[in-house]
Motif scaffolding. Sequence first.
Motif, PDB file in Angstrom:
ATOM      1  N   SER A  28      76.910  50.562   5.184  1.00 40.73           N
ATOM      2  CA  SER A  28      78.067  50.371   4.076  1.00 40.73           C
ATOM      3  C   SER A  28      79.385  50.221   4.916  1.00 40.73           C
ATOM      4  O   SER A  28      80.419  49.548   4.908  1.00 40.73           O
ATOM      5  N   GLN A  40      74.789  44.153  -1.429  1.00 39.30           N
ATOM      6  CA  GLN A  40      73.733  43.872  -2.312  1.00 39.30           C
ATOM      7  C   GLN A  40      72.376  44.786  -1.641  1.00 39.30           C
ATOM      8  O   GLN A  40      72.237  44.373  -0.351  1.00 39.30           O
ATOM      9  N   ILE A  41      71.870  45.628  -2.286  1.00 44.03           N
ATOM     10  CA  ILE A  41      71.190  46.564  -2.003  1.00 44.03           C
ATOM     11  C   ILE A  41      69.491  46.078  -2.209  1.00 44.03           C
ATOM     12  O   ILE A  41      69.208  45.953  -3.363  1.00 44.03           O
ATOM     13  N   ASN A  65      76.531  55.583  -5.447  1.00 42.64           N
ATOM     14  CA  ASN A  65      77.833  54.856  -5.636  1.00 42.64           C
ATOM     15  C   ASN A  65      78.857  55.472  -4.663  1.00 42.64           C
ATOM     16  O   ASN A  65      79.798  54.842  -4.283  1.00 42.64           O
ATOM     17  N   VAL A  68      78.563  54.808  -0.838  1.00 44.77           N
ATOM     18  CA  VAL A  68      78.992  53.208  -0.787  1.00 44.77           C
ATOM     19  C   VAL A  68      80.412  53.140  -0.793  1.00 44.77           C
ATOM     20  O   VAL A  68      81.218  52.513   0.094  1.00 44.77           O
ATOM     21  N   GLN A  74      81.643  48.320  -2.388  1.00 39.09           N
ATOM     22  CA  GLN A  74      80.996  48.685  -3.548  1.00 39.09           C
ATOM     23  C   GLN A  74      79.477  48.013  -3.655  1.00 39.09           C
ATOM     24  O   GLN A  74      79.486  46.999  -3.034  1.00 39.09           O
ATOM     25  N   ILE A  75      78.777  48.523  -4.555  1.00 39.57           N
ATOM     26  CA  ILE A  75      77.392  47.700  -4.709  1.00 39.57           C
ATOM     27  C   ILE A  75      77.607  46.498  -5.688  1.00 39.57           C
ATOM     28  O   ILE A  75      78.365  46.673  -6.691  1.00 39.57           O
ATOM     29  N   LEU A  78      71.386  44.865  -7.329  1.00 40.12           N
ATOM     30  CA  LEU A  78      70.397  45.333  -6.430  1.00 40.12           C
ATOM     31  C   LEU A  78      69.338  44.314  -6.303  1.00 40.12           C
ATOM     32  O   LEU A  78      69.657  43.113  -7.071  1.00 40.12           O
ATOM     33  N   SER A 127      69.905  49.786 -12.363  1.00 42.38           N
ATOM     34  CA  SER A 127      71.175  49.055 -12.504  1.00 42.38           C
ATOM     35  C   SER A 127      72.266  49.453 -13.420  1.00 42.38           C
ATOM     36  O   SER A 127      73.608  49.692 -13.264  1.00 42.38           O
TER      37      SER A 127
END
Length: 351
Positions: A28, A40-41, A65, A68, A74-75, A78, A127
Motif C-alpha cells: 500500500s 484493488q485487492i 481499511n 491501507v 484506500q481500497i 476486491l 465488501s
Amino acid sequence: MNTIKGPAVFIAQFVQDQAPFNNLKDISKWAADLGYKGIQIPTHDPRFIDLQKAAESKTYADEINGIVRESGVQITELSTHLQGQLVAVHPAYDTLFDGFAPEAYRNNPKARQEWAVQQLKYAAKASQNLGLNACATFSGALLWPYVYPWPQRAAGLVETGFQELGKRWTPILDVYQDCGVDLCYETHAGEDIHDGITYEMFLDEVNQHPSACLLYDPSHFILQALDYLEFIDIYHERIRMFHVKDAEFNPSGRQGVYGGYQGWVNRAGRFRSLGDGQVDFNGVFSRLTQYDYKGWAVLEWECALKHPEDGAREGAPFIQDHIIRVTERAFDDFAASGIDQSMNKNILGLS
C-alpha cells in the motif's frame, strides 16, 4: 456528470515473496509513493486479506481499511477473479484450474466449485464490511472449448451452457444484492462472458439481475477486434468497474486473433503497458465521463515487454492525465441571454 476516481492500481500482478510486495502495509505504501490513491485487492492470498474473516468480522475489516489508509491509499474494490473462474469449469480445464484452489479441494471438481461459491459469498459480505460497492470477478466457462463451431455444435448446447451458468450464479448474485454490492464480470477470453452478446445471454438467464454488472477493460476488446468505445455506449448503465489496461493487435499474413499458439511476445495480439499499445484512452475516459461513471480508474498492468515496476511508475501519471475534471457550467454560459418567455415566443414568431 462525475469526475472518475483515481488513479488506482490492481496489486495482483505485483505480488511477490519479497518486500514491499509481500504484505498489505508495504505494498500500500509502495502504491501511495508512486502517486496512486487506491488499490484493488485480490482475495486469494491471505497475506493481503483473510476473506472469510473480513466477511465475518467488521472489526477485522476496519483493521484492513486502517492499514491501507495509514499507508496513504484506500481500497477501491476486491477481486475474486480466480474464485469466479472456478464457479464453472469445463472438465477439459480441471487440471489447469486446480491450481486456483487450495490443495484440499483439488482433484475434486464438486468440492472445488462449492469452495469457490462460498468464497464469492464471503467477498460480498467482506465488501460490505469494508464499505465497498463493487467487486470484480470472472464468470467461468462451460462453453469455451466450443467457441468456434467446428465440429458443428450440438443443437441446444450453447443454450444449455448458459442456463447452467445462470443457475450457478443467481444465488451468488442474490447475496450481492442483499449486501448492496455490484458483482462486476470482466469480459475476458476464456470466459463464457467474453463480449457484449454473451453478457446479454447471461443476463437473460439471471433474469436481468441488477447486481450482474460489468468490469470494463478495453484491452480484451482490442484482441477481439471489437468496438470498445461503442461497447460503452451500449452497456454504460451496467459498467461499475474499470481496468485501465493497454493492448495492441498487429495481424499479419501469418497470424491473427488466435495467436498461432505463440507466447505473448510473439502473438499478434498482446497486452502492453499504458501508452505503449493501441487503446484510445482519450476516447475511453471521455465516454465514461459522458455517461457519469462513478467508479475508479484502476491500472491492471500486464505487458509482454516492459518491467512491471516501470509500468507501475508510469501508470499513475498516465491515468491522472486522462481523468477529466468535469465542468460545473457550460462553456458558452458567458453568452447566455437569460430566461425570458416573452422573448422566446418572439424568437419563434409566436407573439
